[in-house]
Enzyme design. Sequence first.
Site, short mmCIF file in Angstrom:
data_model
loop_
_atom_site.label_atom_id
_atom_site.label_comp_id
_atom_site.label_asym_id
_atom_site.label_seq_id
_atom_site.Cartn_x
_atom_site.Cartn_y
_atom_site.Cartn_z
CG MET A 79 -42.76 15.13 19.17
SD MET A 79 -43.07 13.62 18.21
CE MET A 79 -41.60 12.64 18.63
CG HIS A 80 -38.40 16.37 16.59
ND1 HIS A 80 -38.21 15.03 16.83
CD2 HIS A 80 -39.42 16.45 15.71
CE1 HIS A 80 -39.07 14.32 16.09
NE2 HIS A 80 -39.83 15.16 15.43
CG ASP A 235 -46.77 17.00 18.14
OD1 ASP A 235 -46.20 15.93 17.85
OD2 ASP A 235 -46.50 18.07 17.56
#
EC number: 2.7.1.17
Length: 483
Positions: A79-80, A235
């Site tokens: 992520m991110h 995830d």
Amino acid sequence: MFLGLDLGTSGLRASLVDEAGRIVDTTEASYPVAHPHSGWSEQDPADWIAACQGTMAALRRTQPKAFAALRGIGLSGQMHGATLLGADDKVLRPCILWNDTRAHDEAAALDALPDVRRLSGNIVFPGFTAPKLLWVAAHEPDVFSAVAKVLLPKDYLRLWLTGTHVSEMSDAAGTSWMDTGARAWSGTLLEAGQMRAEQMPDLVEGSAVSGRLRADLAAELGLAGSVAVAGGGGDNAAAACGVGALAEGAGFVSLGTSGVLLAARDRYAPAPETALHTFCHAVPETWYQMGVILAATDSLNWHARITGHKPAALSAELGTAIGAPGSLRFLPYLSGERTPHNDSAIRGAFAGLDIATERADMTRAVMEGVAFALTDSLEALKATGARLDRLLAIGGGSKSPYWVELLATVFGLPIDLPAQGDYGAALGAARLAMVAVTGAKPAEVMTPPPVARTVAPRADLTPAYREAYQGFRALYPALKAVT
């Protein structure tokens, strides 16, 4: 057949899954992470495409008949990350990853703005996407002015697969640009982050179709029919789909490099002050909350490196059943901490070292410290009204009977150990593809794995461990005062 692609930080895992949910074959491809400066962590998105090409080619080679029957692809990923694209969809700079901390000042400034926590449901951590773009605006203005789209890592992979700019709720919730309760981009948050709505991808639910595999790519892979690509999930959301953690009361504890305690939620109940992450789940009208500690098995790995013994050997010295808690305490803040402290500067410590302290005492303290740190997350979850009836243990640390019994006793919850198999994010991504293609209900597809055994809390030791936990909690402010 369905394909789950999990785009991790160090590699891509591809799992081919049949219509009954059985994994037919799995393959992986690795790629590097660049650290050009201290605290920086970057990746070349071209490496993700190469890894995807390689894993799909490998599955086609080893499972030709099964691969030819592919009907859907699901995506999961780290992520991110900030993948910045120009007007021609060309990558403008290396992707800034989730574990990059350069944007700490921008994160703090964004977090202090009115309505940011209220709308996003979360503290703005330096690793989130929005502060990364503010850093680019300040330090690479030419790049910032050229940004036409920002995609999360797995969504750049989707662009290559389908030609569409699409994300889904669970990953988008970790950007600090999304109204996590409304499951939509927030104009207020975008403005706070100096971004525009047209720079965002479209949003779909993780269990919905986000696009179709490009015809030229399908032909190259020998696929005759249309192949749907599902929204997928970040995830941890995809991992929750892999273990069937969808409804209130369900959750898992992951003892990996970092530690995660995740609870599925039927309602939106953010508590950013606790440093819990409150994100949309990958299925509609569902959220999840999770506490994160930055060094779980990493703490034991550090101890192993210092002592010159393998982690499994250190754990084996303690046996398979716990006794009373030791008098030595370990604070596992080797890389700072997220939940509940949101403190990137804090560092770990032993407290109570004695001339008689032995290696096994230190090992016990390390494993207890990780368990106590995860209990901080459990207490934060309880404060939001989250209900956890039991937990599933996953990750490499769950192979230690001692550690699992310790967690069960400190948590006061039974912990289930799954039967041998792969129940990770790649399976969850494939399950999301099944739902997108077949229209089945998520709960019918995303079932919990068979349980090999259940570890019950040691009721005779629970009071002693609760007392030890209170001592652990008291150490953080003391450590903070001197570091």
